[in-house]
Design a protein around this motif. Structure first.
Motif, PDB file in Angstrom:
ATOM      1  N   ALA A  43       0.929  -1.298  -0.128  1.00  0.00           N
ATOM      2  CA  ALA A  43       0.282   0.161   0.235  1.00  0.00           C
ATOM      3  C   ALA A  43       0.483   0.920   0.205  1.00  0.00           C
ATOM      4  CB  ALA A  43      -1.009   0.145   1.004  1.00  0.00           C
ATOM      5  N   LEU A  44       2.385   0.867   0.140  1.00  0.00           N
ATOM      6  CA  LEU A  44       2.921   2.367   0.256  1.00  0.00           C
ATOM      7  C   LEU A  44       2.622   3.348  -1.303  1.00  0.00           C
ATOM      8  CD1 LEU A  44       5.654   1.016   2.296  1.00  0.00           C
ATOM      9  CD2 LEU A  44       4.156   2.550   3.138  1.00  0.00           C
ATOM     10  N   ARG A  45       2.620   4.546  -0.798  1.00  0.00           N
ATOM     11  CA  ARG A  45       2.469   5.003  -2.358  1.00  0.00           C
ATOM     12  C   ARG A  45       4.175   5.223  -3.571  1.00  0.00           C
ATOM     13  NH1 ARG A  45      -1.256   9.351  -2.121  1.00  0.00           N
ATOM     14  NH2 ARG A  45      -0.305   9.522  -0.340  1.00  0.00           N
ATOM     15  N   ARG A  46       3.989   5.590  -4.203  1.00  0.00           N
ATOM     16  CA  ARG A  46       5.222   5.951  -5.147  1.00  0.00           C
ATOM     17  C   ARG A  46       5.657   7.259  -5.026  1.00  0.00           C
ATOM     18  NH1 ARG A  46       6.793   5.181 -11.420  1.00  0.00           N
ATOM     19  NH2 ARG A  46       8.541   7.360 -11.448  1.00  0.00           N
ATOM     20  N   PRO A  47       6.284   7.966  -4.731  1.00  0.00           N
ATOM     21  CA  PRO A  47       6.297   9.401  -4.010  1.00  0.00           C
ATOM     22  C   PRO A  47       6.705  10.001  -5.512  1.00  0.00           C
ATOM     23  CG  PRO A  47       8.545   8.595  -3.792  1.00  0.00           C
ATOM     24  CD  PRO A  47       8.110   7.611  -4.261  1.00  0.00           C
ATOM     25  N   THR A  48       6.295  11.258  -5.514  1.00  0.00           N
ATOM     26  CA  THR A  48       6.059  12.323  -6.392  1.00  0.00           C
ATOM     27  C   THR A  48       7.778  12.807  -6.238  1.00  0.00           C
ATOM     28  OG1 THR A  48       5.990  14.008  -5.471  1.00  0.00           O
ATOM     29  CG2 THR A  48       3.934  12.490  -6.364  1.00  0.00           C
ATOM     30  N   GLN A 140       5.536  15.004   9.735  1.00  0.00           N
ATOM     31  CA  GLN A 140       5.045  14.295   8.430  1.00  0.00           C
ATOM     32  C   GLN A 140       6.518  14.047   7.387  1.00  0.00           C
ATOM     33  OE1 GLN A 140       1.145  14.238   5.185  1.00  0.00           O
ATOM     34  NE2 GLN A 140       0.900  15.930   7.619  1.00  0.00           N
ATOM     35  N   TRP A 141       6.910  15.930   6.896  1.00  0.00           N
ATOM     36  CA  TRP A 141       7.661  16.114   6.756  1.00  0.00           C
ATOM     37  C   TRP A 141       9.382  14.992   7.387  1.00  0.00           C
ATOM     38  CZ3 TRP A 141      12.384  20.239   7.499  1.00  0.00           C
ATOM     39  CH2 TRP A 141      12.845  19.938   6.166  1.00  0.00           C
ATOM     40  N   SER A 142       9.370  15.570   8.817  1.00  0.00           N
ATOM     41  CA  SER A 142      10.474  14.785   9.725  1.00  0.00           C
ATOM     42  C   SER A 142      10.522  13.632   9.179  1.00  0.00           C
ATOM     43  CB  SER A 142      10.596  15.327  11.112  1.00  0.00           C
ATOM     44  OG  SER A 142       9.442  15.119  11.661  1.00  0.00           O
ATOM     45  N   ALA A 143      10.075  12.969   9.158  1.00  0.00           N
ATOM     46  CA  ALA A 143       9.759  11.447   8.670  1.00  0.00           C
ATOM     47  C   ALA A 143      10.336  11.045   7.480  1.00  0.00           C
ATOM     48  CB  ALA A 143       8.588  10.512   9.263  1.00  0.00           C
ATOM     49  N   GLY A 144      10.553  11.309   6.856  1.00  0.00           N
ATOM     50  CA  GLY A 144      11.020  11.102   5.295  1.00  0.00           C
ATOM     51  C   GLY A 144      10.224  10.701   4.541  1.00  0.00           C
ATOM     52  N   HIS A 145       9.177   9.957   5.034  1.00  0.00           N
ATOM     53  CA  HIS A 145       8.697   9.155   3.870  1.00  0.00           C
ATOM     54  C   HIS A 145       7.230  10.245   3.383  1.00  0.00           C
ATOM     55  CE1 HIS A 145       9.553   5.962   7.658  1.00  0.00           C
ATOM     56  NE2 HIS A 145      10.657   5.838   6.174  1.00  0.00           N
ATOM     57  N   LEU A 146       7.195  11.216   3.041  1.00  0.00           N
ATOM     58  CA  LEU A 146       6.338  11.944   2.199  1.00  0.00           C
ATOM     59  C   LEU A 146       6.026  11.088   0.407  1.00  0.00           C
ATOM     60  CD1 LEU A 146       7.215  15.581   2.558  1.00  0.00           C
ATOM     61  CD2 LEU A 146       5.796  13.625   3.869  1.00  0.00           C
ATOM     62  N   ALA A 147       4.887  10.816   0.347  1.00  0.00           N
ATOM     63  CA  ALA A 147       4.636  10.634  -1.333  1.00  0.00           C
ATOM     64  C   ALA A 147       4.117  11.590  -2.079  1.00  0.00           C
ATOM     65  CB  ALA A 147       3.710   9.326  -0.411  1.00  0.00           C
ATOM     66  N   THR A 148       3.499  12.477  -1.358  1.00  0.00           N
ATOM     67  CA  THR A 148       3.463  13.778  -1.999  1.00  0.00           C
ATOM     68  C   THR A 148       3.704  14.796  -1.768  1.00  0.00           C
ATOM     69  OG1 THR A 148       0.922  13.294  -0.738  1.00  0.00           O
ATOM     70  CG2 THR A 148       1.217  12.532  -3.237  1.00  0.00           C
ATOM     71  N   SER A 149       3.486  15.780  -2.074  1.00  0.00           N
ATOM     72  CA  SER A 149       3.718  17.083  -2.062  1.00  0.00           C
ATOM     73  C   SER A 149       2.715  18.638  -0.317  1.00  0.00           C
ATOM     74  CB  SER A 149       3.479  18.476  -2.286  1.00  0.00           C
ATOM     75  OG  SER A 149       5.047  18.478  -4.169  1.00  0.00           O
ATOM     76  N   LEU A 150       3.249  18.303   0.110  1.00  0.00           N
ATOM     77  CA  LEU A 150       2.403  19.381   1.167  1.00  0.00           C
ATOM     78  C   LEU A 150       2.381  20.612   0.776  1.00  0.00           C
ATOM     79  CD1 LEU A 150       4.889  17.696   4.686  1.00  0.00           C
ATOM     80  CD2 LEU A 150       2.246  17.237   3.711  1.00  0.00           C
ATOM     81  N   THR A 151       0.863  20.531   1.175  1.00  0.00           N
ATOM     82  CA  THR A 151      -0.109  22.304   1.082  1.00  0.00           C
ATOM     83  C   THR A 151       0.133  23.331   2.049  1.00  0.00           C
ATOM     84  OG1 THR A 151      -0.606  21.293  -1.213  1.00  0.00           O
ATOM     85  CG2 THR A 151      -2.030  23.484  -0.643  1.00  0.00           C
ATOM     86  N   PRO A 152       0.824  24.227   2.439  1.00  0.00           N
ATOM     87  CA  PRO A 152       0.698  25.515   3.476  1.00  0.00           C
ATOM     88  C   PRO A 152      -0.890  25.733   3.657  1.00  0.00           C
ATOM     89  CG  PRO A 152       1.225  26.422   1.718  1.00  0.00           C
ATOM     90  CD  PRO A 152       1.362  25.301   1.494  1.00  0.00           C
ATOM     91  N   PRO A 153      -1.250  26.589   4.569  1.00  0.00           N
ATOM     92  CA  PRO A 153      -2.712  27.039   4.958  1.00  0.00           C
ATOM     93  C   PRO A 153      -2.806  27.828   4.516  1.00  0.00           C
ATOM     94  CG  PRO A 153      -2.081  26.272   7.050  1.00  0.00           C
ATOM     95  CD  PRO A 153      -0.761  25.771   5.982  1.00  0.00           C
ATOM     96  N   THR A 154      -4.560  28.127   3.757  1.00  0.00           N
ATOM     97  CA  THR A 154      -4.293  29.120   2.692  1.00  0.00           C
ATOM     98  C   THR A 154      -4.635  30.512   3.087  1.00  0.00           C
ATOM     99  OG1 THR A 154      -6.831  28.751   2.706  1.00  0.00           O
ATOM    100  CG2 THR A 154      -5.430  27.701   0.398  1.00  0.00           C
ATOM    101  N   ASP A 155      -4.788  30.532   5.109  1.00  0.00           N
ATOM    102  CA  ASP A 155      -5.088  31.503   5.468  1.00  0.00           C
ATOM    103  C   ASP A 155      -4.350  31.948   6.012  1.00  0.00           C
ATOM    104  OD1 ASP A 155      -7.657  31.598   4.219  1.00  0.00           O
ATOM    105  OD2 ASP A 155      -9.197  31.084   5.750  1.00  0.00           O
TER     106      ASP A 155
END
Length: 318
Positions: A43-48, A140-155
């Motif tokens: 189930a682990l996803r391939r990272p972008t 999430q980032w510090s784990a080093g297992h990101l599969a997709t980019s993260l998005t900051p809060p818009t506000d």
């Protein structure tokens, strides 16, 4: 083998090598009898490309990563406390660090043989901004297992809160703040500035969206795992069927060889039988000819004996 170790290995690989290695590790877990681990690995996803580059920063730039995570904590604290001077100071550091880390991600990717384009670099910067704004994103980032980019809060904007004091008017001297718990007690929730409340609502909405996305992703990953397991069983059945077919072909080939040998033996026997029958007929014919010749010879001998007897007796007188 455990999931954490496998994830560390997989997300350190270039994206092009991810899927084949993941499937190999899932097969190893399955052969070891750990079907649950095999399903979770599958189930682990391939990272972008951008997520992989962001993971590289965590793995290859420990000091910069720790400094950036600490900056995020300071920025969030200053934002919560509406410390304008500190926010402006940290915002400058933020921009410098994001640019530096984005360059490091590009260089690390190039050193690994992978070019990082402008769009991917922007996604890396976007992920870093999310890390500064949201502690969940930082974790999430510090784990080093990101599969997709993260998005900051818009506000959320570090540079805009609170506004700088107007030119020529001295900013109010800051007084020593009490501990965080006391400060929270002195400022009832109803008196918190609207922008901070907006931030909380935006953070809640983002967290809710993230939870919904995680739930949907979990369901999709479970379905993918089940599909992978079904595909594995189908593959095992196909391999077993191929083996059975190969064995059947071998038996059929051996039977054909035995049948061919039996047919050859039958033909040989038939030829021998025919030769024996021909020899028997020939012998019978020769026996019959010899028997007839013997009878003729006997008849001639009888006639000769009679003639000899007649001549010995001479002519008879009356």
């Amino acid at each position: 083998m455990n999931l954490e170790a496998v994830a560390d290995e997989l997300y350190a690989l270039r994206p092009s090598a991810f899927t084949a290695t993941r499937d190999a590790r899932a097969r190893e877990a399955r052969r070891a009898g750990d079907r649950d681990l095999a399903t979770r690995i599958s189930a682990l996803r391939r990272p972008t490309l951008a997520a992989w580059a962001a993971n590289l920063l965590v793995r290859e730039h420990d000091e910069e990563t720790a400094r950036f995570l600490a900056l995020g904590e300071e920025l969030r604290r200053a934002y919560q406390d509406l410390d304008g001077g500190r926010l402006r100071e940290l915002a400058r550091t933020q921009r410098e660090l994001i640019r530096a880390l984005a360059r490091s991600a590009r260089d690390s990717a190039a050193a690994s043989g992978q070019s990082l384009g402008e769009a991917a670099r922007r996604e890396v910067e976007q992920t870093l901004q999310a890390v500064l704004a949201d502690p969940d994103a930082a974790e999430q980032w510090s784990a080093g297992h990101l599969a997709t980019s993260l998005t900051p809060p818009t506000d959320f904007s570090f540079a805009g809160l609170p506004a700088a004091a107007p030119a020529g008017r001295p900013a109010k001297p800051s007084r020593k703040r009490p501990a965080k718990e006391d400060s929270a007690k002195e400022r009832p929730a109803k008196k918190r500035p609207a922008r901070v409340a907006d931030l909380d609502r935006a953070r809640d909405r983002r967290r809710q969206r993230q939870e919904e996305a995680d739930e949907a992703r979990g369901a999709a990953e479970q379905a993918a795992g089940e599909a992978a397991e079904e595909a594995r069983r189908a593959e095992e059945e196909r391999v077993a069927a191929d083996d059975a077919l190969a064995r059947a072909k071998e038996r059929s080939t051996a039977a054909d060889r035995r049948l061919t040998g039996a047919r050859d033996a039958l033909r040989d026997a038939e030829r021998e039988q025919q030769a024996a029958a021909d020899a028997e007929r020939e012998a019978r014919t020769r026996a019959q000819d010899a028997s007839r010749a013997a009878r003729r010879s006997a008849d001639r001998a009888t006639r000769a004996t009679r003639e000899a007897d007649r001549r010995r007796s001479g002519p008879r007188t009356r």
